[in-house]
Scaffold this motif. Structure first.
Motif, short mmCIF file in Angstrom:
data_model
loop_
_atom_site.label_atom_id
_atom_site.label_comp_id
_atom_site.label_asym_id
_atom_site.label_seq_id
_atom_site.Cartn_x
_atom_site.Cartn_y
_atom_site.Cartn_z
N ARG A 44 -8.60 56.82 23.08
CA ARG A 44 -9.76 56.49 23.61
C ARG A 44 -10.77 57.67 23.98
O ARG A 44 -10.15 58.47 24.54
CB ARG A 44 -9.52 55.87 24.89
CG ARG A 44 -8.81 54.43 24.59
CD ARG A 44 -8.56 53.69 26.14
NE ARG A 44 -7.82 52.51 25.90
CZ ARG A 44 -6.58 52.23 25.67
NH1 ARG A 44 -5.72 53.37 25.54
NH2 ARG A 44 -6.06 51.03 25.43
N ILE A 45 -12.03 57.65 23.53
CA ILE A 45 -12.88 58.59 23.84
C ILE A 45 -14.25 58.10 24.47
O ILE A 45 -14.70 57.06 24.17
CB ILE A 45 -13.23 59.39 22.41
CG1 ILE A 45 -13.99 58.19 21.33
CG2 ILE A 45 -12.09 59.76 21.57
CD1 ILE A 45 -14.42 58.90 20.10
N GLY A 127 -20.58 50.37 26.83
CA GLY A 127 -21.19 51.33 25.90
C GLY A 127 -20.72 52.67 26.12
O GLY A 127 -21.45 53.61 25.67
N THR A 128 -19.89 52.99 26.69
CA THR A 128 -19.50 54.27 27.33
C THR A 128 -18.13 54.79 26.61
O THR A 128 -17.65 55.89 26.70
CB THR A 128 -19.50 54.57 28.81
OG1 THR A 128 -18.42 53.76 29.40
CG2 THR A 128 -20.71 54.49 29.42
N LEU A 129 -17.23 53.75 26.20
CA LEU A 129 -15.93 54.13 25.70
C LEU A 129 -15.47 53.49 24.34
O LEU A 129 -15.92 52.44 24.40
CB LEU A 129 -15.09 53.53 26.87
CG LEU A 129 -13.37 53.69 26.42
CD1 LEU A 129 -13.05 55.18 26.45
CD2 LEU A 129 -12.48 52.92 27.36
N ILE A 130 -15.27 54.19 23.59
CA ILE A 130 -14.88 53.90 22.28
C ILE A 130 -13.41 53.98 22.06
O ILE A 130 -12.66 55.12 22.27
CB ILE A 130 -15.61 54.83 21.15
CG1 ILE A 130 -17.21 54.74 21.20
CG2 ILE A 130 -15.06 54.43 19.53
CD1 ILE A 130 -17.75 55.87 20.36
N GLU A 131 -12.85 52.86 21.44
CA GLU A 131 -11.25 52.91 21.28
C GLU A 131 -11.03 53.12 19.77
O GLU A 131 -11.64 52.07 18.94
CB GLU A 131 -10.78 51.61 21.80
CG GLU A 131 -9.22 51.54 21.70
CD GLU A 131 -8.57 50.13 22.15
OE1 GLU A 131 -8.30 49.93 23.41
OE2 GLU A 131 -8.41 49.22 21.20
N VAL A 132 -10.48 53.90 19.39
CA VAL A 132 -9.68 54.07 17.95
C VAL A 132 -8.40 53.55 17.83
O VAL A 132 -7.49 54.16 18.42
CB VAL A 132 -10.05 55.74 17.51
CG1 VAL A 132 -9.67 55.73 15.97
CG2 VAL A 132 -11.26 56.12 17.88
N PRO A 150 -11.57 62.17 16.86
CA PRO A 150 -12.29 62.84 17.73
C PRO A 150 -12.84 64.05 17.39
O PRO A 150 -13.94 64.54 17.55
CB PRO A 150 -11.58 62.68 19.17
CG PRO A 150 -10.58 61.82 19.14
CD PRO A 150 -10.24 61.64 17.57
N ASP A 151 -12.00 64.67 16.67
CA ASP A 151 -12.22 66.23 16.39
C ASP A 151 -13.17 66.16 15.03
O ASP A 151 -14.11 66.90 14.96
CB ASP A 151 -10.86 66.87 16.00
CG ASP A 151 -10.03 67.08 17.02
OD1 ASP A 151 -10.35 67.23 18.09
OD2 ASP A 151 -8.72 67.53 16.65
N LEU A 152 -12.89 65.22 14.06
CA LEU A 152 -13.86 64.98 13.02
C LEU A 152 -15.23 64.46 13.44
O LEU A 152 -16.16 65.06 12.67
CB LEU A 152 -13.03 64.16 11.98
CG LEU A 152 -11.80 64.70 11.38
CD1 LEU A 152 -11.32 64.04 10.29
CD2 LEU A 152 -12.21 66.21 10.64
N LEU A 153 -15.26 63.60 14.28
CA LEU A 153 -16.40 63.16 14.92
C LEU A 153 -17.32 64.21 15.40
O LEU A 153 -18.41 64.51 15.24
CB LEU A 153 -16.24 61.95 16.01
CG LEU A 153 -17.42 61.28 16.48
CD1 LEU A 153 -18.33 60.67 15.48
CD2 LEU A 153 -17.13 60.41 17.52
N ASP A 154 -16.65 65.05 16.32
CA ASP A 154 -17.41 66.08 16.93
C ASP A 154 -18.01 67.20 15.89
O ASP A 154 -19.21 67.45 16.01
CB ASP A 154 -16.50 66.86 18.00
CG ASP A 154 -17.35 67.82 18.67
OD1 ASP A 154 -17.89 67.49 19.45
OD2 ASP A 154 -17.13 69.17 18.37
N LEU A 223 -10.53 60.65 26.33
CA LEU A 223 -9.95 60.11 27.58
C LEU A 223 -8.59 60.01 27.53
O LEU A 223 -7.70 60.46 28.48
CB LEU A 223 -10.72 58.86 27.99
CG LEU A 223 -10.30 58.14 29.22
CD1 LEU A 223 -10.78 58.98 30.24
CD2 LEU A 223 -10.95 56.84 29.35
N ASP A 224 -8.05 59.46 26.40
CA ASP A 224 -6.66 59.27 26.31
C ASP A 224 -6.34 59.57 24.84
O ASP A 224 -6.68 58.87 23.87
CB ASP A 224 -6.14 57.84 26.56
CG ASP A 224 -6.25 57.35 27.87
OD1 ASP A 224 -6.03 58.25 28.62
OD2 ASP A 224 -6.76 56.30 28.13
#
Length: 266
Positions: A44-45, A127-132, A150-154, A223-224
Motif C-alpha cells: 500500500r502506497i 484517492g490517497t491510497l493505492i493498493e498494489v 513503488p521504487d519503479l513508480l518513483d 504505507l505498508d
C-alpha cells in the motif's frame, strides 16, 4: 414423471451413478492437488507527494520571483496519473527487467510473466491510497514484485514529470548562458562589474535550483510493504472437489432420467 417415479429411476441407476461420481471426484482431487499454488502479496502506497522547495539567497529574490511568475506553478500530477503509470506497458517492461537483474531471484520466465501480468492496482475512495496486489506461484517472487512497484513508480515519475523547480532551473540556465555570452562584448568597457556580478548571481541560483529540483520531484511514500506470504490463497482443492462432485452427480442423474425416458418411448 412424478417424484416417485424419479426416485425409482435414480434408485435403479444408483449402481452406476455413484461409482462414476466417486471416480470423477477422485480424479478431480488428484488433478487439483497438482495445480500450482497461488500466493498474494500486497503493498500500500500513498499518492506520490512533492515537497515545496523555496529558492532564496538574499540577492536573487527578485530574479527568482520573476522566474516563478514567468514560468507559473502547476501541480505535479493526480492519483489517476500514477495508476496509469503503474498499468502501463513501460512499467511492465521495467518490472520484468528489474526482476531479471535482481540478485538471488532465479525464477522461470513464465512465472515472471504471469506474476507481472497478474498485478492489480486499486485506488481507494479518498484517492490517497493505492493498493498494489500481486499474485503468482512463488511467494518470494510476488513479495519482490509488490515491493519493486513503488521504487519503479518513483523512478518513472522522476524521469518523465516536469516540476516547477525543474522549469525554474531551465529558465535560470538559459539566463546564465545569455549573461555569459554578453561578457566578451563588455570586457573592453569600464562598466564590467555589473555583468560579472549578474553571472555570479545566476550561477549561485542555478545551483540552488538544481538542489530544489531534487527535493521537488515526486516521492512515493510506502504505507505498508509486502511480506513473503506463507499460506497460499488458492486453488482450494476442497471447493474444486465439492463443485465437480456435485456437478457430476447432477449430470449423471439427469442422464439416467433421460435414458429411462427414452427407453419407455421405444
Amino acid at each position: 414423471m412424478n417424484l416417485l417415479n424419479l426416485g425409482r429411476v435414480l434408485r435403479r441407476s444408483a449402481w452406476w451413478i455413484l461409482p462414476l461420481t466417486a471416480l470423477i471426484t477422485l480424479g478431480t482431487w488428484l488433478y487439483a492437488r497438482q495445480l500450482p499454488k497461488v500466493y498474494v502479496a500486497t503493498t500500500r502506497i500513498m499518492a506520490p507527494q512533492r515537497s515545496s522547495g523555496a529558492l532564496s539567497d538574499g540577492r536573487g529574490d527578485s530574479l527568482l520571483g520573476l522566474a516563478a511568475a514567468a514560468i507559473g506553478s502547476q501541480p505535479v500530477g493526480t492519483p489517476a496519473l500514477y495508476l496509469a503509470y503503474l498499468e502501463s506497458r513501460a512499467m511492465a517492461d521495467r518490472m520484468t527487467a528489474a526482476i531479471r537483474e535482481y540478485q538471488g531471484m532465479h525464477a522461470p520466465e513464465p512465472w515472471i510473466q504471469a506474476t507481472v501480468a497478474g498485478a492489480e492496482f486499486r485506488l481507494n475512495k479518498a484517492g490517497t491510497l493505492i493498493e498494489v496486489r500481486v499474485q503468482g506461484p512463488a511467494p518470494a517472487l510476488v513479495a519482490l514484485v509488490a515491493n519493486l512497484y513503488p521504487d519503479l513508480l518513483d523512478r518513472m515519475l522522476r524521469d518523465t514529470l516536469t516540476t516547477e523547480a525543474s522549469r525554474q532551473r531551465a529558465f535560470l540556465e538559459s539566463r546564465l548562458v545569455e549573461a555569459k555570452r554578453a561578457l566578451p562584448r563588455t570586457r573592453g568597457d569600464f562598466d564590467l562589474s555589473p555583468q560579472e556580478a549578474l553571472v555570479q548571481a545566476l550561477s549561485i541560483q542555478v545551483e540552488q535550483a538544481r538542489i530544489a529540483e531534487a527535493r521537488d520531484l515526486p516521492l512515493v511514500q510506502v504505507l505498508d510493504r509486502a511480506t513473503v506470504p506463507r499460506v497460499p490463497v488458492g486453488p482450494s482443492v476442497r471447493r474444486i472437489v465439492q463443485y465437480v462432485g456435485i456437478l457430476a452427480l447432477v449430470v449423471l442423474s439427469l442422464a439416467a432420467v433421460g435414458w429411462d425416458a427414452a427407453r419407455r418411448r421405444q
